[in-house]
Scaffold this active site. Structure first.
Site, PDB file in Angstrom:
ATOM      1  N   GLU A 164      17.381 -31.192  77.458  1.00  0.00           N
ATOM      2  CA  GLU A 164      16.274 -31.796  78.195  1.00  0.00           C
ATOM      3  C   GLU A 164      16.612 -31.961  79.673  1.00  0.00           C
ATOM      4  O   GLU A 164      15.789 -31.699  80.541  1.00  0.00           O
ATOM      5  CB  GLU A 164      15.969 -33.153  77.566  1.00  0.00           C
ATOM      6  CG  GLU A 164      14.875 -33.925  78.213  1.00  0.00           C
ATOM      7  CD  GLU A 164      14.649 -35.256  77.505  1.00  0.00           C
ATOM      8  OE1 GLU A 164      13.955 -36.092  78.100  1.00  0.00           O
ATOM      9  OE2 GLU A 164      15.154 -35.476  76.395  1.00  0.00           O
ATOM     10  N   CYS A 207       9.834 -43.139  80.854  1.00  0.00           N
ATOM     11  CA  CYS A 207       9.555 -42.069  79.890  1.00  0.00           C
ATOM     12  C   CYS A 207       8.401 -42.398  78.950  1.00  0.00           C
ATOM     13  O   CYS A 207       7.968 -41.553  78.180  1.00  0.00           O
ATOM     14  CB  CYS A 207      10.807 -41.740  79.086  1.00  0.00           C
ATOM     15  SG  CYS A 207      12.086 -40.968  80.096  1.00  0.00           S
ATOM     16  N   HIS A 231       3.770 -24.883  78.740  1.00  0.00           N
ATOM     17  CA  HIS A 231       2.726 -25.581  79.486  1.00  0.00           C
ATOM     18  C   HIS A 231       1.769 -26.355  78.581  1.00  0.00           C
ATOM     19  O   HIS A 231       0.557 -26.323  78.759  1.00  0.00           O
ATOM     20  CB  HIS A 231       1.959 -24.620  80.397  1.00  0.00           C
ATOM     21  CG  HIS A 231       2.760 -24.204  81.580  1.00  0.00           C
ATOM     22  ND1 HIS A 231       3.634 -23.155  81.534  1.00  0.00           N
ATOM     23  CD2 HIS A 231       2.839 -24.722  82.818  1.00  0.00           C
ATOM     24  CE1 HIS A 231       4.213 -23.018  82.717  1.00  0.00           C
ATOM     25  NE2 HIS A 231       3.752 -23.964  83.518  1.00  0.00           N
TER      26      HIS A 231
END
Length: 94
Positions: free
Chosen positions: A83, A11, A44
């Site tokens: 998430e 991550c 985005h």
């Protein structure tokens, strides 16, 4: 990406999620334009490039969304950000 993690953590590198957000308020219709504006701002985008989301964990995102919505949504009761299937946070204000 989460720059606070060690470089070997997956991550810590640029990656993506399809976040789900739930927002609680009594006046749903009044909430719609605020949510549409946030959607445009977040969709985005590299979240780390947005002020306040440099370390975009679910917890940080919940509070960030609350702080963005609360000035315009007087009856805001909760913000939940999911998430992944197993990573989720709920925020109920300060």
């Amino acid at each position: 990406y989460l720059p606070q993690l060690p470089p070997e953590h997956p991550c810590s590198r640029l990656h993506g999620h399809s976040y789900r957000a739930e927002v609680g308020a009594r006046d749903i219709e009044g909430l719609r334009p605020c949510l549409a504006q946030l959607y445009e701002e977040l969709d985005h985008r590299c979240l780390n490039d947005l002020p306040g989301l440099e370390r975009a964990t679910c917890e940080v995102m919940c509070r960030w969304l609350w702080e963005r919505l609360s000035p315009d949504v007087a009856d805001l009761t909760a913000v939940v950000v999911q998430e992944t299937d197993t990573s989720r946070c709920a925020y109920f204000g300060t």
